[in-house]
Design a protein around this motif. Structure first.
Motif, PDB file in Angstrom:
ATOM      1  N   TRP A  39       0.824  -1.211   0.000  1.00 36.95           N
ATOM      2  CA  TRP A  39       0.000   0.000   0.000  1.00 36.95           C
ATOM      3  C   TRP A  39       0.855   1.257   0.000  1.00 36.95           C
ATOM      4  CZ3 TRP A  39      -4.904   0.630  -1.180  1.00 36.95           C
ATOM      5  CH2 TRP A  39      -5.757  -0.474  -1.133  1.00 36.95           C
ATOM      6  N   ARG A  40       1.993   1.246   0.678  1.00 34.35           N
ATOM      7  CA  ARG A  40       2.898   2.404   0.637  1.00 34.35           C
ATOM      8  C   ARG A  40       3.398   2.637  -0.779  1.00 34.35           C
ATOM      9  NH1 ARG A  40       7.705   1.264   4.095  1.00 34.35           N
ATOM     10  NH2 ARG A  40       8.380   3.330   3.395  1.00 34.35           N
ATOM     11  N   LEU A  41       3.772   1.557  -1.464  1.00 33.82           N
ATOM     12  CA  LEU A  41       4.234   1.689  -2.843  1.00 33.82           C
ATOM     13  C   LEU A  41       3.140   2.262  -3.741  1.00 33.82           C
ATOM     14  CD1 LEU A  41       6.160  -1.680  -3.224  1.00 33.82           C
ATOM     15  CD2 LEU A  41       7.172   0.602  -3.371  1.00 33.82           C
ATOM     16  N   VAL A  42       1.911   1.801  -3.551  1.00 29.56           N
ATOM     17  CA  VAL A  42       0.789   2.283  -4.358  1.00 29.56           C
ATOM     18  C   VAL A  42       0.530   3.751  -4.089  1.00 29.56           C
ATOM     19  CG1 VAL A  42      -1.720   2.098  -4.622  1.00 29.56           C
ATOM     20  CG2 VAL A  42      -0.301   0.041  -4.684  1.00 29.56           C
ATOM     21  N   HIS A  43       0.479   4.138  -2.821  1.00 26.64           N
ATOM     22  CA  HIS A  43       0.201   5.539  -2.488  1.00 26.64           C
ATOM     23  C   HIS A  43       1.338   6.464  -2.923  1.00 26.64           C
ATOM     24  CE1 HIS A  43      -2.795   4.073   0.787  1.00 26.64           C
ATOM     25  NE2 HIS A  43      -3.394   4.265  -0.368  1.00 26.64           N
ATOM     26  N   GLU A  44       2.564   5.972  -2.876  1.00 16.85           N
ATOM     27  CA  GLU A  44       3.706   6.782  -3.295  1.00 16.85           C
ATOM     28  C   GLU A  44       3.644   7.106  -4.777  1.00 16.85           C
ATOM     29  OE1 GLU A  44       7.900   5.144  -3.925  1.00 16.85           O
ATOM     30  OE2 GLU A  44       8.069   6.051  -1.933  1.00 16.85           O
ATOM     31  N   ASN A  45       3.006   6.237  -5.547  1.00 14.82           N
ATOM     32  CA  ASN A  45       2.939   6.410  -7.004  1.00 14.82           C
ATOM     33  C   ASN A  45       1.532   6.762  -7.499  1.00 14.82           C
ATOM     34  OD1 ASN A  45       5.718   5.406  -8.226  1.00 14.82           O
ATOM     35  ND2 ASN A  45       5.232   4.042  -6.514  1.00 14.82           N
ATOM     36  N   ALA A  46       0.671   7.183  -6.591  1.00 13.16           N
ATOM     37  CA  ALA A  46      -0.742   7.369  -6.916  1.00 13.16           C
ATOM     38  C   ALA A  46      -0.985   8.447  -7.964  1.00 13.16           C
ATOM     39  CB  ALA A  46      -1.531   7.694  -5.649  1.00 13.16           C
ATOM     40  N   ASP A  47      -0.139   9.452  -8.037  1.00 13.14           N
ATOM     41  CA  ASP A  47      -0.373  10.569  -8.954  1.00 13.14           C
ATOM     42  C   ASP A  47       0.273  10.374 -10.319  1.00 13.14           C
ATOM     43  OD1 ASP A  47      -1.810  11.890  -6.979  1.00 13.14           O
ATOM     44  OD2 ASP A  47      -0.015  12.853  -6.156  1.00 13.14           O
ATOM     45  N   LEU A  48       0.897   9.233 -10.530  1.00 23.25           N
ATOM     46  CA  LEU A  48       1.571   8.970 -11.801  1.00 23.25           C
ATOM     47  C   LEU A  48       0.663   8.184 -12.739  1.00 23.25           C
ATOM     48  CD1 LEU A  48       5.059   7.934 -10.372  1.00 23.25           C
ATOM     49  CD2 LEU A  48       4.317  10.204 -11.124  1.00 23.25           C
ATOM     50  N   SER A  49       0.994   8.169 -14.005  1.00 24.84           N
ATOM     51  CA  SER A  49       0.232   7.367 -14.954  1.00 24.84           C
ATOM     52  C   SER A  49       0.372   5.895 -14.598  1.00 24.84           C
ATOM     53  CB  SER A  49       0.732   7.606 -16.376  1.00 24.84           C
ATOM     54  OG  SER A  49       2.080   7.162 -16.511  1.00 24.84           O
ATOM     55  N   ILE A  76      -7.691 -10.045  -1.287  1.00 28.18           N
ATOM     56  CA  ILE A  76      -8.982 -10.439  -0.753  1.00 28.18           C
ATOM     57  C   ILE A  76     -10.059  -9.471  -1.232  1.00 28.18           C
ATOM     58  CG2 ILE A  76      -7.982 -11.636   1.216  1.00 28.18           C
ATOM     59  CD1 ILE A  76      -8.631  -9.241   2.967  1.00 28.18           C
ATOM     60  N   GLY A  77     -11.291  -9.873  -1.046  1.00 26.66           N
ATOM     61  CA  GLY A  77     -12.401  -9.215  -1.702  1.00 26.66           C
ATOM     62  C   GLY A  77     -12.686  -7.785  -1.293  1.00 26.66           C
ATOM     63  N   GLY A  78     -13.511  -7.185  -2.115  1.00 31.84           N
ATOM     64  CA  GLY A  78     -13.932  -5.812  -1.939  1.00 31.84           C
ATOM     65  C   GLY A  78     -14.030  -5.125  -3.285  1.00 31.84           C
ATOM     66  N   GLY A  79     -14.493  -3.889  -3.260  1.00 32.62           N
ATOM     67  CA  GLY A  79     -14.651  -3.143  -4.496  1.00 32.62           C
ATOM     68  C   GLY A  79     -13.716  -1.962  -4.559  1.00 32.62           C
ATOM     69  N   TYR A  80     -12.420  -2.240  -4.568  1.00 35.29           N
ATOM     70  CA  TYR A  80     -11.445  -1.150  -4.480  1.00 35.29           C
ATOM     71  C   TYR A  80     -10.428  -1.128  -5.617  1.00 35.29           C
ATOM     72  CZ  TYR A  80      -8.883  -4.937  -2.084  1.00 35.29           C
ATOM     73  OH  TYR A  80      -8.296  -6.134  -1.760  1.00 35.29           O
ATOM     74  N   VAL A  81     -10.550  -2.029  -6.585  1.00 33.61           N
ATOM     75  CA  VAL A  81      -9.696  -1.978  -7.780  1.00 33.61           C
ATOM     76  C   VAL A  81     -10.609  -1.647  -8.961  1.00 33.61           C
ATOM     77  CG1 VAL A  81      -8.102  -3.209  -9.266  1.00 33.61           C
ATOM     78  CG2 VAL A  81      -8.083  -3.651  -6.806  1.00 33.61           C
ATOM     79  N   ASN A  82     -10.745  -0.378  -9.240  1.00 35.10           N
ATOM     80  CA  ASN A  82     -11.645   0.086 -10.300  1.00 35.10           C
ATOM     81  C   ASN A  82     -11.297   1.525 -10.649  1.00 35.10           C
ATOM     82  OD1 ASN A  82     -13.015   1.777  -8.308  1.00 35.10           O
ATOM     83  ND2 ASN A  82     -13.987  -0.116  -7.592  1.00 35.10           N
ATOM     84  N   SER A  83     -12.071   2.129 -11.544  1.00 37.48           N
ATOM     85  CA  SER A  83     -11.727   3.469 -12.016  1.00 37.48           C
ATOM     86  C   SER A  83     -12.013   4.562 -10.993  1.00 37.48           C
ATOM     87  CB  SER A  83     -12.473   3.767 -13.320  1.00 37.48           C
ATOM     88  OG  SER A  83     -13.869   3.779 -13.119  1.00 37.48           O
ATOM     89  N   THR A  84     -12.699   4.232  -9.895  1.00 38.70           N
ATOM     90  CA  THR A  84     -12.858   5.205  -8.810  1.00 38.70           C
ATOM     91  C   THR A  84     -11.522   5.444  -8.123  1.00 38.70           C
ATOM     92  OG1 THR A  84     -15.145   4.469  -8.464  1.00 38.70           O
ATOM     93  CG2 THR A  84     -14.118   5.715  -6.678  1.00 38.70           C
ATOM     94  N   TRP A  85     -10.732   4.394  -7.992  1.00 42.53           N
ATOM     95  CA  TRP A  85      -9.380   4.478  -7.416  1.00 42.53           C
ATOM     96  C   TRP A  85      -8.406   3.796  -8.383  1.00 42.53           C
ATOM     97  CZ3 TRP A  85     -13.510   2.433  -4.458  1.00 42.53           C
ATOM     98  CH2 TRP A  85     -14.044   3.309  -3.492  1.00 42.53           C
ATOM     99  N   PRO A  86      -8.133   4.384  -9.530  1.00 41.72           N
ATOM    100  CA  PRO A  86      -7.329   3.697 -10.549  1.00 41.72           C
ATOM    101  C   PRO A  86      -5.928   3.332 -10.078  1.00 41.72           C
ATOM    102  CG  PRO A  86      -7.630   6.035 -11.096  1.00 41.72           C
ATOM    103  CD  PRO A  86      -8.560   5.734  -9.970  1.00 41.72           C
ATOM    104  N   HIS A  87      -5.373   4.098  -9.136  1.00 44.22           N
ATOM    105  CA  HIS A  87      -4.019   3.795  -8.680  1.00 44.22           C
ATOM    106  C   HIS A  87      -3.944   2.459  -7.937  1.00 44.22           C
ATOM    107  CE1 HIS A  87      -6.066   6.010  -5.483  1.00 44.22           C
ATOM    108  NE2 HIS A  87      -5.218   5.501  -4.611  1.00 44.22           N
TER     109      HIS A  87
END
Length: 398
Positions: A67-77, A113-124
């Motif tokens: 999650w740190r890696l994802v948030h660190e790169n959240a503003d990039l393409s 694990i499950g949930g609805g968090y990998v989608n275009s609402t949170w593309p990063h």
């Protein structure tokens, strides 16, 4: 890779009842099936996650490396973010991350694990998949994803590769997600935890309400509150008491404040009570809620209700997936003005076969330690819980 580490990745720790319930379900399953395995949970809020899941698995550890890696790169393409995450995981040489990454390299499997968090609402969040794939390419770890809600959909190729390229098992929880990405339809991961939740907290008959103030399209929050107010007044004229459930602390309190003239504070159930004592569930309830997992669990218990969609393309897909399983609830997904259904749906009666389907999935990913004997014990436990659950639903429905 063969150290026995089971590495779970989820969005738990907010806290948010649905996300926490899913993580807890997997941890409790693994506590029976794989009690001797080291289990790591990668969460965006590891401090709170440690508190929420304390004692659920004897060898649980919590971190936030991916999650740190994802948030660190959240503003990039997407492609640049995926490239950066891959280089961190495969190349090391970054002291702020290296120890955490080396720990991931010890995993025998990584499981989104499950949930609805990998989608275009949170593309990063697609970076989580890139990171998991990079680990597998280095170590050979198996990759799983279960109970996924992927709408509104990201492009199939998001970043360096198709979203789930290299994954060994991928299952989604709704038809639109399956169609958008060409994936297998399964069940929400919450089904794994239903047997242990039913009856954990005795529920008084009445109307139960939970309306969220987050992620709502313009005007939908107030429309949901207005719908709840009308149902509370109608219930009151029939002598039925209304209760309010908080699924996300604070976020769900906003609607209660607008309804507090109709629901006394004594019937406000905070998240802390829901988490420690259990969600109050009964076939003698009616519900008005925008929360997906409250719709799922309450309808599984035989309750009637109205599910309110507050974000088009996201929550409507969620609620429609439960309706498709037979919840029998009315859906308020736009300008429609539904009424409380007169009868419960069929989901409660179909629940044993759905629980069995989810148990088989869990055992296919994490066979119980000890082989046949342990597996038989797990099946006996599941059968006992399912029989008890069916009896409880039948008695409440009388």
């Amino acid at each position: 890779m063969n150290s026995g580490i089971i590495y779970l990745v989820g969005t738990s720790g907010h806290p948010n009842f649905g996300d926490e319930f899913i993580a807890a379900a997997w941890l409790k399953y693994l506590a029976v099936a794989r009690p001797d395995a080291d289990v790591w949970l990668d969460s965006p809020q590891p401090g709170m996650a440690q508190v929420l899941f304390e004692g659920m698995h004897p060898r649980l550890r919590v971190t936030n490396t991916l999650w740190r890696l994802v948030h660190e790169n959240a503003d990039l393409s997407a492609d640049v973010a995926a490239k950066n995450i891959r280089e961190r995981i495969t190349g090391l040489g970054t002291p702020a991350y290296d120890l955490g990454i080396l720990k991931i390299h010890e995993a025998e499997s990584l499981h989104l694990i499950g949930g609805g968090y990998v989608n275009s609402t949170w593309p990063h969040h697609a970076g989580l998949l890139a990171g998991m794939r990079a680990v597998s390419e280095v170590t050979g770890a198996r990759l799983y994803a279960t109970g996924q809600g992927l709408m509104p959909a990201l492009p199939r190729d998001n970043g360096e590769a198709p979203l789930f390229q290299g994954f060994d098992v991928v299952r989604v929880r709704d038809e639109p997600s399956a169609a958008a990405h060409g994936l297998e339809l399964g069940l929400d991961d919450a089904f794994l935890g239903i047997p242990g939740e039913m009856g954990r907290n005795e529920a008084a008959p009445g109307l139960y309400v939970c309306i969220q103030s987050d992620l709502a399209d313009p005007g939908r929050f107030q429309a949901a509150v207005d719908l709840a107010r009308a149902e509370i007044r109608l219930a009151g004229r029939r002598g039925i008491k209304a209760h309010y459930i908080e699924a996300i602390p604070g976020v769900d309190r906003a609607a209660y404040e607008r309804l507090a003239d109709l629901i006394p504070e004594s019937r406000f159930v905070p998240f802390s009570d829901v988490w420690t004592r259990g969600l109050p569930l009964s076939a003698q309830q009616t519900w008005v809620t925008s929360r997906f997992h409250l719709h799922l669990l309450a309808s599984a218990a035989g309750a009637r209700g109205i599910a309110v969609g507050v974000k088009q393309g996201y929550y409507d897909v969620k609620h429609e997936s439960i309706a498709a399983l037979g919840s029998g609830w009315s859906l308020a997904l736009g300008s429609d003005d539904p009424s409380m259904p007169e009868r419960a749906g069929t989901l409660a009666s179909k629940l044993p076969e759905l629980l069995e389907q989810k148990r088989r999935e869990a055992e296919s990913l994490y066979p119980p330690a000890g082989g046949f004997l342990a597996g038989g014990a797990a099946r006996l436990l599941n059968k006992t819980l399912t029989t008890s659950l069916k009896n409880r639903i039948r008695s409440q429905a009388r």
